[in-house]
Design a protein around this motif. Structure first.
Motif, PDB file in Angstrom:
ATOM      1  N   UNK A  12       3.372 -32.741 -30.739  1.00  0.00           N
ATOM      2  CA  UNK A  12       3.118 -33.899 -31.595  1.00  0.00           C
ATOM      3  C   UNK A  12       1.706 -33.894 -32.170  1.00  0.00           C
ATOM      4  N   UNK A  13       0.740 -33.346 -31.441  1.00  0.00           N
ATOM      5  CA  UNK A  13      -0.667 -33.379 -31.862  1.00  0.00           C
ATOM      6  C   UNK A  13      -1.288 -31.998 -31.671  1.00  0.00           C
ATOM      7  N   UNK A  14      -1.117 -31.106 -32.662  1.00  0.00           N
ATOM      8  CA  UNK A  14      -1.616 -29.740 -32.526  1.00  0.00           C
ATOM      9  C   UNK A  14      -3.104 -29.642 -32.196  1.00  0.00           C
ATOM     10  N   UNK A  15      -3.947 -30.435 -32.817  1.00  0.00           N
ATOM     11  CA  UNK A  15      -5.392 -30.324 -32.567  1.00  0.00           C
ATOM     12  C   UNK A  15      -5.726 -30.678 -31.122  1.00  0.00           C
ATOM     13  N   UNK A  16      -5.135 -31.757 -30.618  1.00  0.00           N
ATOM     14  CA  UNK A  16      -5.432 -32.175 -29.241  1.00  0.00           C
ATOM     15  C   UNK A  16      -4.898 -31.169 -28.234  1.00  0.00           C
ATOM     16  N   UNK A  56      -0.900 -27.958 -37.738  1.00  0.00           N
ATOM     17  CA  UNK A  56      -0.973 -26.722 -36.965  1.00  0.00           C
ATOM     18  C   UNK A  56      -2.398 -26.489 -36.490  1.00  0.00           C
ATOM     19  N   UNK A  57      -2.504 -25.752 -35.395  1.00  0.00           N
ATOM     20  CA  UNK A  57      -3.794 -25.325 -34.871  1.00  0.00           C
ATOM     21  C   UNK A  57      -3.543 -24.084 -34.023  1.00  0.00           C
ATOM     22  N   UNK A  58      -4.592 -23.358 -33.725  1.00  0.00           N
ATOM     23  CA  UNK A  58      -4.443 -22.158 -32.897  1.00  0.00           C
ATOM     24  C   UNK A  58      -5.695 -21.965 -32.077  1.00  0.00           C
ATOM     25  N   UNK A  59      -5.520 -21.326 -30.920  1.00  0.00           N
ATOM     26  CA  UNK A  59      -6.648 -20.924 -30.081  1.00  0.00           C
ATOM     27  C   UNK A  59      -6.533 -19.430 -29.824  1.00  0.00           C
TER      28      UNK A  59
END
Length: 145
Positions: A12-16, A56-59
């Motif tokens: 639900x919250x890619x950044x978090x 979207x986000x990625x690490x």
């Protein structure tokens, strides 16, 4: 031929969730594409509206050896137990009481970041070294192993 692997999380919250896993694994949030000093600058150039900027986000592993973790927003919530989960190797080379103490310390650290502890499995030699089942802030199961 060996392949690179990316692990994708629906959430639900890619950044978090990316921030949680970056801290949990010693990863870092992936930087913007070359030529941009920030993600806002890159997303402005790509024409991505403000309301879509957390889609979207990625690490990534700062040493470049571990898999990239990708987080994508989906409309539905988590429905059931994960069929695949991560084992976070928090006590490599340790066994018995030392192993469980290291796992407990890591569990406490991750709970402070938003994880939830589910259950502890005691060592059961010869094959069971002991582990702790956890969930990330969105309920995805993982084990401290």
């Amino acid at each position: 031929m060996a392949r690179d692997v990316q692990i994708t999380f629906d959430c639900a919250d890619p950044a978090a969730l990316a921030a949680f896993w970056a801290e949990a694994l010693g990863y870092r949030v992936q930087g913007p594409p070359p030529g941009f000093t920030s993600w806002d600058e890159a997303l402005d150039a790509m024409g991505v509206p403000a309301e879509r900027r957390n889609d979207a986000s990625a690490v990534v592993d700062p040493e470049g050896t571990g898999p990239r973790l990708f987080f994508q927003r989906v409309p539905e919530g988590k429905q059931a137990k994960n069929r695949v989960h991560l084992d976070v190797r928090a006590a490599p080379g340790l066994d018995g009481a030392d192993r469980m103490a290291a796992l407990e310390a890591e569990a406490d650290r991750l709970v402070a970041l938003g994880a939830r502890r589910v259950e502890r499995h005691e060592p059961a030699p010869p094959l069971g070294a002991g582990h702790i089942v956890m969930t990330d802030p969105e309920g995805n199961e993982f084990c401290l192993d």
